[in-house]
Design an enzyme around this catalytic site. Structure first.
Site, PDB file in Angstrom:
ATOM      1  N   GLU A  74       0.806  -1.215   0.000  1.00  0.00           N
ATOM      2  CA  GLU A  74       0.000   0.000   0.000  1.00  0.00           C
ATOM      3  C   GLU A  74       0.844   1.273   0.000  1.00  0.00           C
ATOM      4  OE1 GLU A  74      -3.095   0.331  -0.384  1.00  0.00           O
ATOM      5  OE2 GLU A  74      -3.994  -1.609   0.065  1.00  0.00           O
ATOM      6  N   GLU A 116       7.847 -21.716   7.811  1.00  0.00           N
ATOM      7  CA  GLU A 116       7.987 -20.892   9.011  1.00  0.00           C
ATOM      8  C   GLU A 116       9.069 -21.401   9.946  1.00  0.00           C
ATOM      9  OE1 GLU A 116       4.979 -22.045  12.313  1.00  0.00           O
ATOM     10  OE2 GLU A 116       3.942 -22.319  10.394  1.00  0.00           O
TER      11      GLU A 116
END
Length: 327
Positions: free
Chosen positions: A110, A141
Site C-alpha cells: 500500500e 515458518e
C-alpha cells in the site's frame, strides 16, 4: 527491486496458530503462549445463535486498541528509529510468516500508491516465497536459515530497518530474520502478541501487544492479527509523516495511477490551497500531475520547474519548500 513484496508466507491461518503450544521442535518453549490458551467458557460457541457469536467477536475486538495503547511509547520509539534510517536512504522491510507475514506484505504494497515510495523502499519479506501468499508452504515458518538467505538476497545492511512480525513471538523464520538483520547492522523491531517473547528479545525495539486468548483457540488471525495490522498502520503511516510525505493530514505524495486517485489528487490540491477548479487543473497539468508541486505553484506563486527545484532542495518536504519560496 520492485515495489511489490518480495516473498510470501505459509499457513492457512497463521504461522503461530494451533498446535504451537506445548509441542517440541522449532517453536518449542517453556512458557505457555497467551495467544494459544483455551477458553472453556467458549467451548459450546458453536451452539450459539449467529448474532450472539457476532456480538462476542465484536466484544473481543473492542479490547485490541487498549492493548496497542499500552505499547505506544515503544511503538513511537521504533517509528522514530525507522524514520531515521529511511531519511538517510534506507529501506523498511517487514519479515514474517503466515497471517503476520501477509499483513506485512499488505502494508508494504500500500505504500507506493499512498506515499509514492520508490522501488523497493518498503518491502515485505515472507517465509515460503510468492506461492505462499495463497496457499501453505509446509515447514517454511520453521526455517530460520531461509530468512537469512532471503535478507541476503535483498542486500540488507546498516541503512535498513527490519520489522519482524509474529503473534507467538517464537516463529523461527521471523526470529531468524531479526537476529540476522541485527548482525548485519540493520535496525531491528520485533512485534509480537505474547509477553517475554524471543522475538522482542532479539530486536533492538521490542513491541509486545498482548491481546490475550482468541475466540477460537490459537487462531491468531483474529485479535492478534488485528493488533498487528494496527501497529503496522502506525509504523508505515507515521514514518511517512516524519519523512514529509504528507502536508498536514493530506496525502500530497499520492501516486495518481488511476481515475480514483486522479480525482483524489484534485481534491487534495483543493483542500491544501482553496484554489478554484480551473487553477487546480492548470497546476496539475503544468507539474505532470504531481500534487506537491501543484500545491507549491499555487501557494508560493512559482512556476513548475521552480517548484520541482525547491522540493528537491527540501528533501521533498512541502512545508520546507514553502518556507524556502517565501524567504
Amino acid at each position: 527491486m520492485d515495489d511489490a513484496p518480495q516473498h510470501s508466507s505459509p499457513g492457512p491461518d497463521d504461522a503461530d496458530g494451533p498446535g504451537t503450544h506445548g509441542r517440541t521442535g522449532p517453536h518449542a518453549g517453556t512458557a505457555p503462549l497467551t495467544t494459544e490458551a483455551f477458553r472453556p467458557e467458549l467451548a459450546e460457541i458453536d451452539r450459539l445463535p449467529t448474532l450472539e457469536i457476532a456480538r462476542l467477536m465484536n466484544g473481543e475486538d473492542a479490547g485490541v486498541p487498549a492493548a496497542v495503547a499500552a505499547q505506544l511509547p515503544r511503538i513511537a520509539a521504533a517509528i522514530d528509529a525507522v524514520a531515521g534510517r529511511m531519511a538517510r536512504g534506507g529501506r523498511l522491510l517487514y519479515a514474517g510468516a503466515g497471517t503476520a507475514g501477509r499483513l506485512g506484505v499488505l502494508d508494504a504494497s500500500e505504500c507506493p500508491p499512498t506515499f509514492n515510495t520508490g522501488p523497493g523502499q518498503v518491502v515485505g519479506v515472507l517465509a515460503g516465497g510468492p506461492e505462499a501468499l495463497l496457499r501453505a508452504v509446509e515447514g517454511a515458518e520453521d526455517r530460520a536459515e531461509a530468512a537469512v538467505a532471503d535478507l541476503d538476497a535483498l542486500g540488507v545492511g546498516p541503512a535498513d530497518a527490519v520489522v519482524g512480525v509474529a503473534a507467538s513471538g517464537r516463529t523461527p523464520y521471523t526470529v531468524g530474520a531479526v537476529e540476522h538483520a541485527r548482525r548485519l547492522g540493520a535496525l531491528t523491531v520485533g512485534l509480537s502478541c505474547n509477553a517475554g517473547s524471543p522475538l522482542a528479545a532479539a530486536a533492538e525495539h521490542g513491541i509486545e501487544v498482548v491481546t490475550g486468548p482468541e475466540l477460537l483457540a490459537g487462531s491468531t488471525r483474529l485479535k492478534a492479527g488485528t493488533a498487528q495490522k494496527l501497529v503496522l498502520n502506525m509504523i508505515s503511516t507515521i514514518t511517512m509523516i516524519r519523512l514529509g510525505k504528507t502536508y498536514g493530514n493530506l496525502m500530497v505524495d499520492v501516486r495518481a495511477s488511476n481515475a480514483k486517485l486522479r480525482a483524489r489528487s484534485r481534491h487534495i490540491v483543493a483542500l491544501a490551497t482553496g484554489a478554484d477548479e480551473q487553477r487546480i487543473e492548470a497546476a496539475l497539468a503544468a507539474t505532470g500531475g504531481e500534487v506537491k508541486d501543484a500545491v507549491l505553484t499555487i501557494l508560493a506563486g512559482v512556476d513548475a520547474p521552480t517548484a520541482a527545484r525547491l522540493l528537491a532542495e527540501s528533501g521533498g518536504r512541502l512545508r520546507d519548500a514553502l518556507e524556502a519560496a517565501r524567504d
